[in-house]
Design a protein around this motif. Sequence first.
Motif, PDB file in Angstrom:
ATOM      1  N   LEU A 156     -24.299  16.473   3.497  1.00 42.05           N
ATOM      2  CA  LEU A 156     -25.071  16.571   4.763  1.00 42.05           C
ATOM      3  C   LEU A 156     -26.392  17.415   5.909  1.00 42.05           C
ATOM      4  O   LEU A 156     -26.299  16.515   6.718  1.00 42.05           O
ATOM      5  CB  LEU A 156     -23.671  16.115   5.785  1.00 42.05           C
ATOM      6  CG  LEU A 156     -23.237  14.782   4.956  1.00 42.05           C
ATOM      7  CD1 LEU A 156     -21.484  14.513   5.939  1.00 42.05           C
ATOM      8  CD2 LEU A 156     -23.970  12.866   5.210  1.00 42.05           C
ATOM      9  N   GLU A 178     -28.632   0.858   7.489  1.00 41.76           N
ATOM     10  CA  GLU A 178     -29.302   1.316   6.924  1.00 41.76           C
ATOM     11  C   GLU A 178     -30.426  -0.254   6.852  1.00 41.76           C
ATOM     12  O   GLU A 178     -31.846   0.120   7.531  1.00 41.76           O
ATOM     13  CB  GLU A 178     -29.385   1.656   5.134  1.00 41.76           C
ATOM     14  CG  GLU A 178     -29.075   2.720   5.720  1.00 41.76           C
ATOM     15  CD  GLU A 178     -29.328   3.980   6.008  1.00 41.76           C
ATOM     16  OE1 GLU A 178     -31.038   4.145   5.809  1.00 41.76           O
ATOM     17  OE2 GLU A 178     -29.369   4.152   6.903  1.00 41.76           O
ATOM     18  N   ARG A 237     -21.034   8.285  11.832  1.00 42.49           N
ATOM     19  CA  ARG A 237     -21.410   9.561  11.190  1.00 42.49           C
ATOM     20  C   ARG A 237     -20.055   9.775  11.720  1.00 42.49           C
ATOM     21  O   ARG A 237     -19.647  10.666   9.907  1.00 42.49           O
ATOM     22  CB  ARG A 237     -21.986  10.518  12.564  1.00 42.49           C
ATOM     23  CG  ARG A 237     -23.390  10.230  12.635  1.00 42.49           C
ATOM     24  CD  ARG A 237     -23.201  11.290  13.941  1.00 42.49           C
ATOM     25  NE  ARG A 237     -22.497  11.614  15.119  1.00 42.49           N
ATOM     26  CZ  ARG A 237     -23.016  12.618  15.671  1.00 42.49           C
ATOM     27  NH1 ARG A 237     -23.520  13.756  15.832  1.00 42.49           N
ATOM     28  NH2 ARG A 237     -22.107  11.868  17.147  1.00 42.49           N
ATOM     29  N   LEU A 294     -21.943   0.787   6.744  1.00 41.28           N
ATOM     30  CA  LEU A 294     -23.544   2.171   7.205  1.00 41.28           C
ATOM     31  C   LEU A 294     -24.454   0.938   5.990  1.00 41.28           C
ATOM     32  O   LEU A 294     -25.819   1.420   6.161  1.00 41.28           O
ATOM     33  CB  LEU A 294     -23.113   2.826   5.755  1.00 41.28           C
ATOM     34  CG  LEU A 294     -22.567   4.236   6.107  1.00 41.28           C
ATOM     35  CD1 LEU A 294     -21.515   5.719   5.537  1.00 41.28           C
ATOM     36  CD2 LEU A 294     -22.795   4.667   7.212  1.00 41.28           C
ATOM     37  N   GLU A 315     -19.605   8.479   7.262  1.00 44.47           N
ATOM     38  CA  GLU A 315     -20.273   8.882   6.416  1.00 44.47           C
ATOM     39  C   GLU A 315     -19.718  10.077   6.475  1.00 44.47           C
ATOM     40  O   GLU A 315     -20.308  10.219   5.074  1.00 44.47           O
ATOM     41  CB  GLU A 315     -21.723   8.756   7.482  1.00 44.47           C
ATOM     42  CG  GLU A 315     -22.708   9.648   6.828  1.00 44.47           C
ATOM     43  CD  GLU A 315     -24.122  10.040   7.236  1.00 44.47           C
ATOM     44  OE1 GLU A 315     -25.405  10.134   6.889  1.00 44.47           O
ATOM     45  OE2 GLU A 315     -23.752  10.997   7.896  1.00 44.47           O
ATOM     46  N   ARG A 333     -18.433   2.013   3.541  1.00 43.80           N
ATOM     47  CA  ARG A 333     -20.242   2.120   2.798  1.00 43.80           C
ATOM     48  C   ARG A 333     -20.762   0.492   2.966  1.00 43.80           C
ATOM     49  O   ARG A 333     -21.924   0.376   3.011  1.00 43.80           O
ATOM     50  CB  ARG A 333     -19.416   1.085   0.979  1.00 43.80           C
ATOM     51  CG  ARG A 333     -19.219   2.987   0.650  1.00 43.80           C
ATOM     52  CD  ARG A 333     -18.645   2.877  -1.068  1.00 43.80           C
ATOM     53  NE  ARG A 333     -18.484   3.577  -1.330  1.00 43.80           N
ATOM     54  CZ  ARG A 333     -17.898   4.266  -2.306  1.00 43.80           C
ATOM     55  NH1 ARG A 333     -17.705   3.287  -3.574  1.00 43.80           N
ATOM     56  NH2 ARG A 333     -17.898   6.006  -3.103  1.00 43.80           N
TER      57      ARG A 333
END
Length: 299
Positions: free
Chosen positions: A25, A76, A4, A72, A7, A69
Motif C-alpha cells: 500500500l 471504485e 482505508r 471497496l 483496504e 471487498r
Amino acid sequence: MDLRGLEAVIAVYEHGSFSSAAEKLFISQPALTRRVALLERELNARLFVRGPRGASLTDAGKALIEPARRALRATESIRWAIGQVHDGDRGSLSIVGTPNLTGGTLGSLLGEFHQRLPEIEIQVVSAETSAAATAMVEAGTHDLAIVDQPVTSPALSVTAVGQEEFLALMPAGSTGADQDTELRTVTQAMLLGLTMLHLPEARFPRQPGTQLFTMLAAEPSARIEVPDCGLMIQMTLSGRAVAVLPRTVAMAGRHESIDLALPPTPIHRSISIARHRGNRSAAARHFLELATARGELSA
C-alpha cells in the motif's frame, strides 16, 4: 467507516503480514497498524491474530473480508461513475431553442453527439423566443440555448457556431427547373399571385419571406401565419403559397409538388449557443466543441 481501514485489512489478509501489506500500500507499517486498530475499535472486534508465520484472521476478520471487498468495489464503481461525469462521458444535457431552431442540422448534430457519447441523457425543449430561451439558461434550468438574436446578459457566454442559408419553397413548375438541376434564382414573376407563409411575427420579427418579397419589389396576394416550419411545407403543396425556410428544412421537405429556389440576394441568419458562465457541465462543453467543429448549426 474508514475505507482505508478495510483496504488495510484486505491487504494484510492477502499478503499474510502487516509488513508486506504496508509495502503493497506504499505506507509505513505503523500507519497500517493504526488503520487496522481504528477499525477494530469501531467494530469492537479483534480482526487478526499475530503469530510467528504472520497474521491470521479471527472469526470476526473472516466475516469482514467479503463485505469489505464489496464495499471497496462499490467505491471504485462510484469513483469511476463520477469520473465519467467529470470527463463528460456520462451525465445529462438540456438544450432550449425556439421551434424554428430545433430541427434540421440541430437534429443531425444531436444524433452525432449521441453517437459519440451515448451515456449522456439529452433533453430538448422549446421556448417562444430566443430571449425566452436565454432567460431559461440564465435561470439555470437548462444548459444551453440555441439563439439567432444578440445576447446581452453578462451572465451568459455566447459561442457563434455559424450561419444558415434560406431557400424558397414554391409551387411545382414555378421555377421552370426539374429537381435534378441546379436551383434557379427567384424572380419577381415567380412570386406573382402567391401567398406568403410566415411564422408568428410577434416571436420572429425578421421574416425571411418578407425579405424575399421586399428584395424583388413584389407583393404577396395574401399572408398566412403558421406556427411551425413543418406546416409551412405542407401548405406549399397547395400550389398557391411560398415559404422561405432554412436550407436543411427545405431540402428535407423536398417533394415532387414543390420547387426549391435561391433568393436573388442570399438570406442568412447567424446562429449562436448561449451558456451560463457558471455552468461547468462537461457534456455542455463537449456539445459546444462539436457544434463549433461542425462550423454551422442550422434549423
